[in-house]
Scaffold this active site. Structure first.
Site, mmCIF file in Angstrom:
data_model
loop_
_atom_site.group_PDB
_atom_site.id
_atom_site.type_symbol
_atom_site.label_atom_id
_atom_site.label_comp_id
_atom_site.label_asym_id
_atom_site.label_seq_id
_atom_site.Cartn_x
_atom_site.Cartn_y
_atom_site.Cartn_z
ATOM 1 N N CYS A 19 0.522 -5.289 3.688
ATOM 2 C CA CYS A 19 -0.012 -6.627 3.970
ATOM 3 C C CYS A 19 0.620 -7.568 2.964
ATOM 4 O O CYS A 19 0.312 -7.511 1.770
ATOM 5 C CB CYS A 19 -1.534 -6.633 3.830
ATOM 6 S SG CYS A 19 -2.268 -8.274 4.064
ATOM 7 N N GLU A 72 1.855 -9.831 10.231
ATOM 8 C CA GLU A 72 2.874 -8.789 10.191
ATOM 9 C C GLU A 72 4.015 -9.222 11.110
ATOM 10 O O GLU A 72 3.836 -10.084 11.974
ATOM 11 C CB GLU A 72 2.323 -7.435 10.641
ATOM 12 C CG GLU A 72 1.286 -6.826 9.713
ATOM 13 C CD GLU A 72 1.843 -6.396 8.359
ATOM 14 O OE1 GLU A 72 3.075 -6.533 8.149
ATOM 15 O OE2 GLU A 72 1.060 -5.955 7.509
#
Length: 240
Positions: free
Chosen positions: A2, A106
């Site tokens: 992340c 993402e």
């Protein structure tokens, strides 16, 4: 991993949602939070039944580190191995925290480029990443508090885009996760599971998110994009 997320809520809303208190000034909504930046973190007071909200540097700096050089490489810690890694194992045992967010990003490869996607829980509600923290004294003698986000294997929504996802905690796990007296690493690690995919959605966003200089609502706005060839299971209108 992340590497970017958003927190578009004001401090008062975060305090109320997590039943926490803060001495920090209010902050503006963030739509492109990046490593090494100060981020809101929630910890349990060690001696009082109070949750404290404060700012920490994103990118863990172990207390024994000689300098800041490795911090940018420690924005995440793998849930499966954190208990055995020197930078993380002590923090996982007794310095756990919540890192509030309302979405994360993402990237998926689309030909020669990468398409960014935003992932949310229940259409953008507040959530908590499982985090760990440490403190380090810089050469001037000042204490620097820093944090890392735990990551886990992907669920059905995130797997189409990336092979990792942040460990999102269930609200009924907050108390146990934050309890500094709970030093059973195995029990803490059991909380680090892929989040229920049925409660999540994802959608493509503008490549403006690629630059940390961009930090406005447009960074998380949905854009039209080609369907992922890998068969995205994201729940969003552009895939209808």
């Amino acid at each position: 991993m992340c590497g970017r997320y958003k927190l578009s809520m004001r401090k008062q809303i975060i305090e109320e949602h997590f039943d926490s208190v803060s001495g920090e000034e209010d902050w503006s909504p963030r739509y492109n939070v990046a490593p090494t930046q100060p981020v809101p973190v929630i910890r349990q007071h060690p001696k009082e039944p109070i949750r404290e909200l404060s700012l920490m540097r994103w990118g863990l700096i172990p207390s024994w580190a000689k300098d800041l050089s490795a911090a940018a490489q420690m924005i995440n810690a793998r849930a499966e191995t954190a208990a055995t890694k020197p930078p993380f194992h002590d923090a996982l045992k007794s310095r756990r925290c919540l890192i509030p967010a309302d979405g994360f990003y993402e990237w998926a490869r689309a030909g020669k480029t990468k398409q960014p996607y935003c992932f949310e829980v229940n259409e953008g509600e507040l959530l908590a990443f499982a985090g760990i923290w440490d403190r380090w004294k810089d050469p001037s003698g000042q204490w620097v508090k820093s944090c890392s986000i735990l990551t886990t294997t992907p669920n059905a929504v995130t797997a189409s885009v990336h092979d990792r996802m942040p460990a999102i905690l269930e609200p009924d796990s907050y108390e146990l996760w934050l309890d500094p007296g709970m030093q059973n690493v195995a029990a803490a690690s059991e909380l680090l599971k892929p989040y229920d995919a049925r409660l999540m959605r994802c959608y493509p966003v503008s490549t403006r998110i690629n630059s940390v200089a961009n930090d406005d609502e447009g960074c998380s706005a949905a854009v039209k994009s080609l369907r992922l060839k890998v068969g995205c299971s994201c729940r969003n209108p552009w895939y209808a």
